[in-house]
Motif scaffolding. Sequence first.
Motif, short mmCIF file in Angstrom:
data_model
loop_
_atom_site.label_atom_id
_atom_site.label_comp_id
_atom_site.label_asym_id
_atom_site.label_seq_id
_atom_site.Cartn_x
_atom_site.Cartn_y
_atom_site.Cartn_z
N ASP A 33 -5.59 5.88 6.89
CA ASP A 33 -6.73 6.11 6.85
C ASP A 33 -7.83 7.11 5.66
O ASP A 33 -7.54 8.56 6.09
CB ASP A 33 -6.74 6.78 8.59
N GLY A 34 -8.12 6.09 5.08
CA GLY A 34 -8.92 6.97 4.02
C GLY A 34 -7.71 7.31 3.42
O GLY A 34 -7.14 6.73 3.28
N GLU A 35 -7.89 8.99 2.67
CA GLU A 35 -6.96 9.04 2.42
C GLU A 35 -5.62 10.05 3.07
O GLU A 35 -4.33 10.04 2.45
CB GLU A 35 -6.85 10.50 2.35
N LEU A 36 -4.96 9.41 4.30
CA LEU A 36 -4.34 10.05 5.02
C LEU A 36 -3.60 9.03 5.88
O LEU A 36 -3.53 8.15 6.20
CB LEU A 36 -4.70 10.51 6.40
N GLY A 39 7.12 12.92 7.59
CA GLY A 39 5.60 13.36 8.45
C GLY A 39 4.32 12.98 7.39
O GLY A 39 4.82 11.10 6.66
N VAL A 40 3.87 12.56 7.72
CA VAL A 40 2.05 12.47 6.89
C VAL A 40 1.52 12.67 5.69
O VAL A 40 2.41 13.79 4.98
CB VAL A 40 0.81 12.56 8.02
N MET A 41 1.40 11.64 4.83
CA MET A 41 0.62 12.39 2.99
C MET A 41 -0.36 11.86 2.96
O MET A 41 -1.34 10.92 3.58
CB MET A 41 1.16 11.78 2.51
N ARG A 42 -1.46 13.31 2.48
CA ARG A 42 -3.20 12.53 1.50
C ARG A 42 -2.48 12.29 0.65
O ARG A 42 -2.15 13.02 -0.10
CB ARG A 42 -3.08 13.94 1.98
N VAL A 43 -3.02 11.08 0.01
CA VAL A 43 -3.10 10.25 -0.91
C VAL A 43 -4.06 10.47 -1.98
O VAL A 43 -4.95 10.68 -1.58
CB VAL A 43 -2.36 9.29 -0.54
N ALA A 44 -3.66 11.29 -2.82
CA ALA A 44 -5.10 11.31 -3.79
C ALA A 44 -5.46 9.99 -4.57
O ALA A 44 -4.63 9.75 -4.09
CB ALA A 44 -4.98 12.29 -4.87
N LEU A 45 -6.88 10.05 -4.99
CA LEU A 45 -7.25 8.30 -5.73
C LEU A 45 -6.88 8.50 -7.25
O LEU A 45 -5.48 6.78 -7.44
CB LEU A 45 -8.33 8.61 -6.17
N ASN A 46 -5.90 9.46 -8.00
CA ASN A 46 -5.42 9.30 -9.12
C ASN A 46 -3.35 9.21 -8.82
O ASN A 46 -3.12 8.94 -9.97
CB ASN A 46 -5.45 10.66 -10.52
N ILE A 92 1.27 -1.18 -0.05
CA ILE A 92 0.10 0.07 0.27
C ILE A 92 0.76 1.33 -0.07
O ILE A 92 0.42 2.32 -0.45
CB ILE A 92 -0.80 0.11 0.93
N ARG A 93 2.04 1.38 0.54
CA ARG A 93 3.14 2.54 0.55
C ARG A 93 3.69 2.76 -1.00
O ARG A 93 3.96 3.99 -1.09
CB ARG A 93 4.25 2.04 1.25
N HIS A 94 3.38 2.47 -1.81
CA HIS A 94 3.32 2.96 -3.40
C HIS A 94 2.30 3.37 -3.74
O HIS A 94 2.79 4.49 -4.35
CB HIS A 94 3.30 1.15 -4.53
N PHE A 95 1.04 4.01 -2.64
CA PHE A 95 0.49 5.12 -3.27
C PHE A 95 1.11 6.54 -3.28
O PHE A 95 1.08 6.60 -3.73
CB PHE A 95 -1.14 4.66 -2.39
N ALA A 96 1.80 6.04 -2.14
CA ALA A 96 2.57 7.31 -1.09
C ALA A 96 3.89 7.45 -1.72
O ALA A 96 3.86 9.15 -2.11
CB ALA A 96 2.66 6.90 0.24
N GLU A 97 4.22 7.14 -2.66
CA GLU A 97 5.72 7.17 -3.27
C GLU A 97 5.27 7.17 -4.65
O GLU A 97 5.80 8.65 -4.56
CB GLU A 97 6.18 5.61 -3.51
N LYS A 98 4.08 6.92 -4.95
CA LYS A 98 4.23 7.68 -6.68
C LYS A 98 3.38 9.27 -6.26
O LYS A 98 3.54 9.95 -6.96
CB LYS A 98 2.75 6.19 -6.99
N GLN A 99 2.37 9.36 -5.77
CA GLN A 99 2.88 10.72 -5.32
C GLN A 99 3.70 11.13 -4.62
O GLN A 99 3.74 12.83 -5.19
CB GLN A 99 1.69 10.99 -4.20
N ALA A 100 4.56 10.77 -4.13
CA ALA A 100 5.82 12.01 -4.18
C ALA A 100 6.36 12.28 -5.20
O ALA A 100 6.79 12.95 -5.42
CB ALA A 100 6.48 10.66 -2.76
#
Length: 218
Positions: A164-167, A188-195, A40-48
């Motif tokens: 937690d949701g997008e967070l 830090g924390v990150m708000r991860v968008a669906l795209n 699931i961390r790949h969502f946040a990595e891709k957003q970064a």
Amino acid sequence: MKKLFLLSGGLDSTANLIKYVEAHGTEEVIALHVEFGDAIRHFAEKQAVTSICAKYQIPLYTQRVDFVPVADFDMLLQCALSFHYRQIPCEELWFGFTGLGGGHHYQALFDYAREYMTRLNTFDLGLELKRPRLVSAIDGLTRKDLSEIVGGELFWSCRNPIVDGELFEPCGRCGTCREYINDGVAHGVMRVALNSVPTRLSIHGISKSEVSDEDEPS
Ligand SMILES: [Zn+2]
């Protein structure tokens, strides 16, 4: 000739790009993000990755790898070389790896990589193959140095985020989080968008946690 930056979205590769661009600008700079695994961390990595490329207006290419048949670093080299030979010729490949743990020197890794790239090119396809040079802007820097370079830009390094949701919040317990805490570096924390959903996850869904998956570069 192009300078190809490998971007995972982690602290090192993000710092590597920022340090280079702040000193030399974005001319000839392009980026490659390799999507692999189904954590699931790949969502946040891709957003970064998306975020920093948008900030500097750097063209971003994504290579999806459904399974990794070799060591992770070998795979990254293969993806970068394939990109160089089959998409856009690159004069330089720019690497930054959290896997080295900050403060390590890239010499041994690059020696190995050059040898590996030579062996990868032993097929005679009748093509004249010109290998790109391997470079890093963050050789020998500590994790604290990298954190200062990245400043307020997004990065993601925790292996097992609490979602937690997008967070997305760093777990504080995985090997990477513990190293950051020991080094006094904030994650830090990150708000991860669906795209930001990685392609593979959007097809297969999320099925497992990767608490024990410590050997992927990030
Ligand atoms: Zn963590």
